[in-house]
Write an enzyme that holds these catalytic residues in place. Structure first.
Site, PDB file in Angstrom:
ATOM      1  N   CYS A 149       0.707  -2.742  15.844  1.00  0.00           N
ATOM      2  CA  CYS A 149       0.200  -4.128  15.805  1.00  0.00           C
ATOM      3  C   CYS A 149       1.252  -5.164  16.205  1.00  0.00           C
ATOM      4  O   CYS A 149       0.935  -6.157  16.867  1.00  0.00           O
ATOM      5  CB  CYS A 149      -0.367  -4.443  14.422  1.00  0.00           C
ATOM      6  N   HIS A 242       0.796 -11.399  11.951  1.00  0.00           N
ATOM      7  CA  HIS A 242       2.232 -11.135  12.074  1.00  0.00           C
ATOM      8  C   HIS A 242       2.880 -12.245  12.912  1.00  0.00           C
ATOM      9  O   HIS A 242       2.395 -12.595  13.988  1.00  0.00           O
ATOM     10  CB  HIS A 242       2.474  -9.798  12.786  1.00  0.00           C
TER      11      HIS A 242
HETATM   12  P1  NAP Z   1      -5.734   2.354   5.114  1.00  0.00           P
HETATM   13  O1  NAP Z   1      -6.239   1.021   4.672  1.00  0.00           O
HETATM   14  O2  NAP Z   1      -4.846   3.109   4.196  1.00  0.00           O
HETATM   15  O3  NAP Z   1      -7.008   3.291   5.440  1.00  0.00           O
HETATM   16  C1  NAP Z   1      -6.884   4.656   5.711  1.00  0.00           C
HETATM   17  C2  NAP Z   1      -8.238   5.282   6.047  1.00  0.00           C
HETATM   18  O4  NAP Z   1      -8.023   6.654   6.392  1.00  0.00           O
HETATM   19  C3  NAP Z   1      -9.237   5.277   4.891  1.00  0.00           C
HETATM   20  O5  NAP Z   1     -10.537   5.158   5.431  1.00  0.00           O
HETATM   21  C4  NAP Z   1      -9.059   6.674   4.277  1.00  0.00           C
HETATM   22  O6  NAP Z   1     -10.252   7.174   3.681  1.00  0.00           O
HETATM   23  C5  NAP Z   1      -8.792   7.499   5.533  1.00  0.00           C
HETATM   24  N1  NAP Z   1      -8.062   8.727   5.217  1.00  0.00           N
HETATM   25  C6  NAP Z   1      -6.956   8.846   4.439  1.00  0.00           C
HETATM   26  N2  NAP Z   1      -6.571  10.142   4.384  1.00  0.00           N
HETATM   27  C7  NAP Z   1      -7.463  10.841   5.130  1.00  0.00           C
HETATM   28  C8  NAP Z   1      -7.611  12.232   5.443  1.00  0.00           C
HETATM   29  N3  NAP Z   1      -6.769  13.161   4.978  1.00  0.00           N
HETATM   30  N4  NAP Z   1      -8.654  12.594   6.221  1.00  0.00           N
HETATM   31  C9  NAP Z   1      -9.521  11.671   6.694  1.00  0.00           C
HETATM   32  N5  NAP Z   1      -9.443  10.331   6.422  1.00  0.00           N
HETATM   33  C10 NAP Z   1      -8.413   9.940   5.661  1.00  0.00           C
HETATM   34  O7  NAP Z   1      -4.942   2.251   6.499  1.00  0.00           O
HETATM   35  P2  NAP Z   1      -5.087   1.155   7.688  1.00  0.00           P
HETATM   36  O8  NAP Z   1      -4.161   0.031   7.458  1.00  0.00           O
HETATM   37  O9  NAP Z   1      -6.515   0.888   7.917  1.00  0.00           O
HETATM   38  O10 NAP Z   1      -4.448   1.949   8.924  1.00  0.00           O
HETATM   39  C11 NAP Z   1      -5.158   2.940   9.627  1.00  0.00           C
HETATM   40  C12 NAP Z   1      -4.385   3.327  10.876  1.00  0.00           C
HETATM   41  O11 NAP Z   1      -4.300   2.200  11.746  1.00  0.00           O
HETATM   42  C13 NAP Z   1      -2.950   3.783  10.611  1.00  0.00           C
HETATM   43  O12 NAP Z   1      -2.604   4.793  11.513  1.00  0.00           O
HETATM   44  C14 NAP Z   1      -2.141   2.519  10.878  1.00  0.00           C
HETATM   45  O13 NAP Z   1      -0.823   2.790  11.230  1.00  0.00           O
HETATM   46  C15 NAP Z   1      -2.920   1.933  12.038  1.00  0.00           C
HETATM   47  N6  NAP Z   1      -2.786   0.482  12.192  1.00  0.00           N
HETATM   48  C16 NAP Z   1      -2.926  -0.353  11.131  1.00  0.00           C
HETATM   49  C17 NAP Z   1      -2.825  -1.718  11.323  1.00  0.00           C
HETATM   50  C18 NAP Z   1      -2.960  -2.706  10.183  1.00  0.00           C
HETATM   51  O14 NAP Z   1      -2.727  -3.911  10.412  1.00  0.00           O
HETATM   52  N7  NAP Z   1      -3.333  -2.292   8.969  1.00  0.00           N
HETATM   53  C19 NAP Z   1      -2.584  -2.220  12.589  1.00  0.00           C
HETATM   54  C20 NAP Z   1      -2.461  -1.334  13.672  1.00  0.00           C
HETATM   55  C21 NAP Z   1      -2.569   0.007  13.442  1.00  0.00           C
HETATM   56  P3  NAP Z   1     -10.487   7.188   2.083  1.00  0.00           P
HETATM   57  O15 NAP Z   1     -10.973   5.812   1.728  1.00  0.00           O
HETATM   58  O16 NAP Z   1     -11.552   8.219   1.936  1.00  0.00           O
HETATM   59  O17 NAP Z   1      -9.179   7.541   1.454  1.00  0.00           O
END
Ligand code: NAP
Length: 357
Positions: A149, A242
Site C-alpha cells: 500500500c 498513509h
Molecule cells: P486481516 O484484516 O487480518 O484479514 C485477513 C483475512 O484473511 C481474513 O478474512 C481472515 O479470515 C483470512 N485468513 C486468515 N488466515 C487464513 C487462512 N489460513 N486461510 C484462509 N483465510 C485466512 O488482513 P488485511 O489487512 O485485510 O490484509 C490482507 C492482505 O492484504 C495481506 O496480505 C496484507 O498484507 C495485504 N494488504 C493490506 C493492506 C491494508 O491496508 N490493510 C494494504 C495492502 C495490502 P478469518 O476472518 O476467517 O480469520
C-alpha cells in the site's frame, strides 16, 4: 453484458471488506463467492464478519455462506486479501485450477513471471501473463499482483517525475495508518499516544517493489528501474490513509535546464494515463491531486479524494540535499489495496484477459 463472477479470499478481513464495499453495483463484476479461514467457512457472512467499513454491510452478501479458500468457488475472477503467511500456495492452486487471481498479498509480487501492476504506471507488464501460463502449465488461470500500500501511492507520484525529468534517488519516510496492519492489528496500548518506528518487512518492500513497477518488460523478463530508494517506515495513530514525506534527485538535472517547482507541480497535476483514456469504472479522473495549502494533505481530510482512488500531493518545494521534496497521501485500503486491485482487474478486462475460453 454478463458480469464476471467474482470471489473474494479473506473476505472477512480489513481489505476483504473493502472489496465487498467497492464491488457493490460494479458494472462489470458481481460477487458470487466469499471465502476466509476454516474458522469462518460454513457460516453466513453477516454472522461471522465483524464489519468495520463505515457504511452498512450490503444486504446482498449478508446471507452468503463463507467458503474455504480453495478451488470449487463459484466464480471466474478471485480477489485475494489473504495474509502473506498463507496466500502463496492458495493463489497458485486457484490459478492452476483456472481462476484469474488478482492479489494484494506480498507472496508473488516479485516473481519473475508475475505482473506487479499499477494500471497508470506499467499496464504493458500484463503481457507477461502468456509467458506465466506457459511456464507454469496453466491453460486459463493466472496471477497478477498489486503493490504494497505504501508503494502504490509513492510510485503513482514518482511516475510523472520519472517520465518528465528522470529520477536517480528517492528518500521516503512513511507515516502509516493502523488499518494497514489488518484487524485487530496493534493493541491500543501500543499505538495510542505513540509512533512505532518499525513495520516488519515494509522498508524492504518500499525499496524494491518500485524498481519492478517503474522498470521495463523486455522479452520474458523485467529490467528494474535504475534508481536507489531509501525508506523509513513508521506506524502512526491514524486509522486510514498513509502519509509519506519524500525527497527526490532528478536524474537529468545536470544535463538539462533545472525544472522549476512549477514544472514539477505541473508534471504531477497533469498526469493521466491508460485507465483514464479507457475510462475504466474505478479510474480516478485525476490520479494525482496537488494541493497548494502549506498544511495539506492530511489523512482525515484528504484520504477520500475521488473515492480514495487518487493520491494527494502537497508541499512541493526545493530540497537542499536532493532536488525536490513533497508529501504524498493515499488511502491504504482503497487505492493501496482493494480499489487498486479492482482497477487492475478492470484493465485486464478491457484488454481481453478475463474472457471465458
Ligand atoms: P486481516 O484484516 O487480518 O484479514 C485477513 C483475512 O484473511 C481474513 O478474512 C481472515 O479470515 C483470512 N485468513 C486468515 N488466515 C487464513 C487462512 N489460513 N486461510 C484462509 N483465510 C485466512 O488482513 P488485511 O489487512 O485485510 O490484509 C490482507 C492482505 O492484504 C495481506 O496480505 C496484507 O498484507 C495485504 N494488504 C493490506 C493492506 C491494508 O491496508 N490493510 C494494504 C495492502 C495490502 P478469518 O476472518 O476467517 O480469520
Amino acid at each position: 453484458m454478463n458480469r464476471i463472477r467474482v470471489g473474494i479470499l479473506g473476505a472477512t478481513g480489513t481489505v476483504g471488506q473493502r472489496f465487498v464495499q467497492l464491488l457493490q453495483g460494479h458494472p462489470w463484476f458481481e460477487i458470487t463467492a466469499l471465502a476466509a479461514s476454516s474458522a469462518s467457512a460454513g457460516r453466513p457472512y453477516g454472522e461471522i464478519c465483524r464489519w468495520k467499513v463505515s457504511a452498512e454491510m450490503p444486504p446482498t452478501v449478508r446471507d452468503m455462506m463463507v467458503e474455504e479458500c480453495a478451488p470449487g468457488l463459484d466464480c471466474d475472477l478471485v480477489f485475494s486479501a489473504l495474509p502473506g503467511e498463507v496466500a502463496g500456495p492458495i493463489e497458485e492452486d486457484l490459478a492452476a485450477a483456472g481462476y484469474f487471481v488478482s492479489s494484494n498479498a506480498k507472496n508473488h509480487r516479485l516473481d519473475p513471471d508475475v505482473p506487479l501492476l499499477i494500471p497508470e504506471v506499467n499496464p504493458d507488464h500484463i503481457q507477461i501473463i502468456s509467458h506465466q501460463r506457459r511456464q507454469r502449465g496453466w491453460e486459463r488461470g493466472f496471477i497478477v499482483t498489486s503493490p504494497n500500500c505504501s508503494v502504490t501511492q509513492l510510485v503513482l507520484a514518482l511516475k510523472p517525475l520519472l517520465d518528465s525529468f528522470g529520477l536517480s534517488t528517492v528518500m521516503v519516510t512513511t507515516m502509516q495508518a493502523i488499518s494497514g496492519a489488518g484487524y485487530p492489528g496493534l493493541p491500543s496500548w501500543d499505538i495510542l499516544d505513540n509512533v512505532i518506528p518499525h513495520i516488519g518487512g515494509e522498508e524492504e518492500k518500499v525499496e524494491t517493489e518500485p524498481l519492478k513497477l517503474l522498470g521495463r518488460l523486455e522479452g520474458h523478463g523485467f529490467q528494474p528501474a535504475p534508481m536507489a530508494i531509501s525508506a523509513q517506515c513508521n506506524r502512526v495513530n491514524t486509522v486510514e490513509g498513509h502519509l509519506e514525506a519524500v525527497s527526490v534527485r532528478l536524474a537529468r538535472k545536470a544535463e538539462t535546464t533545472n525544472p522549476t517547482v512549477g514544472a514539477v507541480v505541473e508534471a504531477l497535476r497533469s498526469f493521466t494515463a491508460l485507465p483514464q483514456e479507457l475510462d475504466l469504472p474505478s479510474a480516478p479522473r485525476r490520479p494525482i491531486v496537488v494541493r497548494e495549502e502549506e498544511d495539506r494533505p492530511q489523512p482525515r481530510y484528504d484520504r477520500d479524494e475521488q473515492g480514495g482512488m487518487a493520491v494527494v500531493v502537497g508541499r512541493v518545494r526545493e530540497c537542499p540535499v536532493l532536488d525536490y521534496k513533497f508529501v504524498i497521501l493515499g488511502h491504504n485500503t482503497v487505492r493501496g489495496a482493494a480499489g487498486g486491485s479492482i482497477l487492475n482487474a478492470e484493465l485486464l478486462m478491457a484488454k481481453g484477459y478475463l474472457r471465458n475460453q
